[in-house]
Design an enzyme around this catalytic site. Structure first.
Site, PDB file in Angstrom:
ATOM      1  N   ASN A  16      60.540 -99.943  42.687  1.00 53.91           N
ATOM      2  CA  ASN A  16      61.913-100.207  42.228  1.00 53.91           C
ATOM      3  C   ASN A  16      62.024-101.610  41.639  1.00 53.91           C
ATOM      4  OD1 ASN A  16      64.068 -98.037  42.823  1.00 53.91           O
ATOM      5  ND2 ASN A  16      62.720 -97.958  44.605  1.00 53.91           N
ATOM      6  N   MET A  92      62.442-103.366  54.678  1.00 52.50           N
ATOM      7  CA  MET A  92      62.493-102.551  55.894  1.00 52.50           C
ATOM      8  C   MET A  92      63.151-103.263  57.078  1.00 52.50           C
ATOM      9  SD  MET A  92      61.334 -99.826  54.654  1.00 52.50           S
ATOM     10  CE  MET A  92      60.921 -98.721  55.994  1.00 52.50           C
ATOM     11  N   ASN A 109      71.681-101.960  48.665  1.00 48.16           N
ATOM     12  CA  ASN A 109      70.430-101.345  49.103  1.00 48.16           C
ATOM     13  C   ASN A 109      70.263 -99.998  48.411  1.00 48.16           C
ATOM     14  OD1 ASN A 109      68.115-100.836  50.848  1.00 48.16           O
ATOM     15  ND2 ASN A 109      69.424 -99.448  52.019  1.00 48.16           N
ATOM     16  N   HIS A 111      68.654 -96.302  48.939  1.00 48.47           N
ATOM     17  CA  HIS A 111      68.208 -95.461  50.059  1.00 48.47           C
ATOM     18  C   HIS A 111      67.937 -94.045  49.538  1.00 48.47           C
ATOM     19  CE1 HIS A 111      67.757 -94.115  54.145  1.00 48.47           C
ATOM     20  NE2 HIS A 111      68.537 -93.091  53.860  1.00 48.47           N
ATOM     21  N   SER A 138      70.914 -92.981  47.018  1.00 51.54           N
ATOM     22  CA  SER A 138      72.203 -93.690  46.989  1.00 51.54           C
ATOM     23  C   SER A 138      71.962 -95.182  46.873  1.00 51.54           C
ATOM     24  CB  SER A 138      72.971 -93.449  48.302  1.00 51.54           C
ATOM     25  OG  SER A 138      73.080 -92.077  48.603  1.00 51.54           O
ATOM     26  N   LEU A 146      72.521 -99.933  59.688  1.00 50.47           N
ATOM     27  CA  LEU A 146      71.465 -99.326  58.878  1.00 50.47           C
ATOM     28  C   LEU A 146      71.994 -98.257  57.915  1.00 50.47           C
ATOM     29  CD1 LEU A 146      68.365 -99.177  58.457  1.00 50.47           C
ATOM     30  CD2 LEU A 146      68.357 -97.314  60.133  1.00 50.47           C
ATOM     31  N   ASP A 147      71.769 -98.481  56.623  1.00 54.48           N
ATOM     32  CA  ASP A 147      72.078 -97.501  55.578  1.00 54.48           C
ATOM     33  C   ASP A 147      73.530 -97.013  55.621  1.00 54.48           C
ATOM     34  OD1 ASP A 147      69.434 -97.745  54.744  1.00 54.48           O
ATOM     35  OD2 ASP A 147      68.766 -96.198  56.135  1.00 54.48           O
TER      36      ASP A 147
HETATM   37  C1  GRF Z   1      62.367 -96.240  47.991  1.00 56.50           C
HETATM   38  O1  GRF Z   1      62.235 -94.876  48.202  1.00 56.50           O
HETATM   39  C2  GRF Z   1      63.730 -96.735  48.407  1.00 56.50           C
HETATM   40  O2  GRF Z   1      64.730 -95.796  48.190  1.00 56.50           O
HETATM   41  C3  GRF Z   1      63.527 -96.957  49.899  1.00 56.50           C
HETATM   42  O3  GRF Z   1      62.229 -97.457  50.024  1.00 56.50           O
HETATM   43  C4  GRF Z   1      61.443 -97.020  48.922  1.00 56.50           C
HETATM   44  C5  GRF Z   1      60.908 -98.236  48.265  1.00 56.50           C
HETATM   45  O4  GRF Z   1      59.950 -97.934  47.293  1.00 56.50           O
HETATM   46  N1  GRF Z   1      64.547 -97.826  50.439  1.00 56.50           N
HETATM   47  P1  GRF Z   1      59.368 -99.064  46.375  1.00 56.50           P
HETATM   48  O5  GRF Z   1      58.817-100.153  47.287  1.00 56.50           O
HETATM   49  O6  GRF Z   1      60.485 -99.590  45.506  1.00 56.50           O
HETATM   50  O7  GRF Z   1      58.291 -98.415  45.568  1.00 56.50           O
END
Ligand code: GRF
Length: 219
Positions: A16, A92, A109, A111, A138, A146-147
């Site tokens: 991401n 995390m 965030n 998710h 989302s 959390l989330d």
């Molecule tokens: C993604 O699936 C995001 O939605 C979740 O953790 C993953 C992160 O993937 N929170 P990356 O490190 O961006 O490849």
């Protein structure tokens, strides 16, 4: 309007993050990734940032005697980049109430579920186990739980016959990237007003989250 300054928090792969860095290079993006902060010195995404010339601050949790000491340094590292927006992309950890307060509703965030369904881990397997026909991701405002926190936007994908959790995760990932980039563009445009427990969107007068359509527009 000046480009918005975006700081990304990661703990792992950084796909991401990579999508954001690439998107931010478009002339019309309206934002720039000015720094990355990670809690892990083995985060693969660190190399993604470095290859793109984006500075990284590593704040390894194990170096600190307490959560509070760790978070104080982590939060200073984030603030040190002078962010307008803070994006948690595979970070995390749950931000502390102090951090949420300090970042004044500027942290979002991504998710991999259609919140409020499936906060936490193993979202793809849980969607399959529940027999869901639609899955998704989302982007939500970070609060100290959390989330949870108001959802800014979501993207949906169909669950296909015979999907495994891995296949579903992989199919969703590219749509996550598009969702996150569209959301950061929206935030950078200044068209979202953020209050503690609610997001409101100009002119549209809407109360629910946006949905990413097939043309990557938030509707
Ligand atoms: C993604 O699936 C995001 O939605 C979740 O953790 C993953 C992160 O993937 N929170 P990356 O490190 O961006 O490849």
């Amino acid at each position: 309007m000046a480009e918005a300054r975006v700081v990304v928090l990661i703990s792992g792969r950084g796909s991401n993050l990579k999508a954001l860095i690439e998107d931010s290079r478009s002339a019309d993006a309206g934002y720039r990734v000015v720094g990355v902060v990670t809690d892990r010195n083995d985060a693969v995404g660190t190399a993604v940032a470095e290859a793109a010339g984006v500075p990284v601050t590593v704040v390894p949790r194990q170096m600190f005697p307490s959560r509070a000491a760790f978070e104080a340094v982590l939060n200073d590292a984030v603030d040190g980049f002078g962010p307008d927006w803070i994006v948690l992309a595979g970070f995390m950890r749950v931000l502390s109430p102090e951090a949420v307060h300090r970042f004044e509703m500027r942290a979002f965030n991504i998710h991999p579920s259609l919140l409020p369904k499936y906060p936490g881990l193993d979202t793809h397997a849980r969607a399959l186990a529940a027999g869901d026909r639609v899955h998704g991701a989302s982007v939500h405002l970070v609060i100290p739980a959390l989330d949870q926190g108001p959802v800014l936007a979501q993207v949906e994908i169909p669950v296909c016959e015979g999907d495994s959790a891995g296949a579903l995760a992989e199919r969703l990932l590219s749509r996550e990237h598009e969702l996150l980039c569209a959301c950061v563009r929206l935030l950078a445009s200044g068209r979202v007003e953020i209050q503690p427990l609610q997001l409101s969107f100009d002119a549209t007068n809407r109360h629910g989250p946006f949905l990413l359509n097939a043309n990557n527009q938030l509707v």
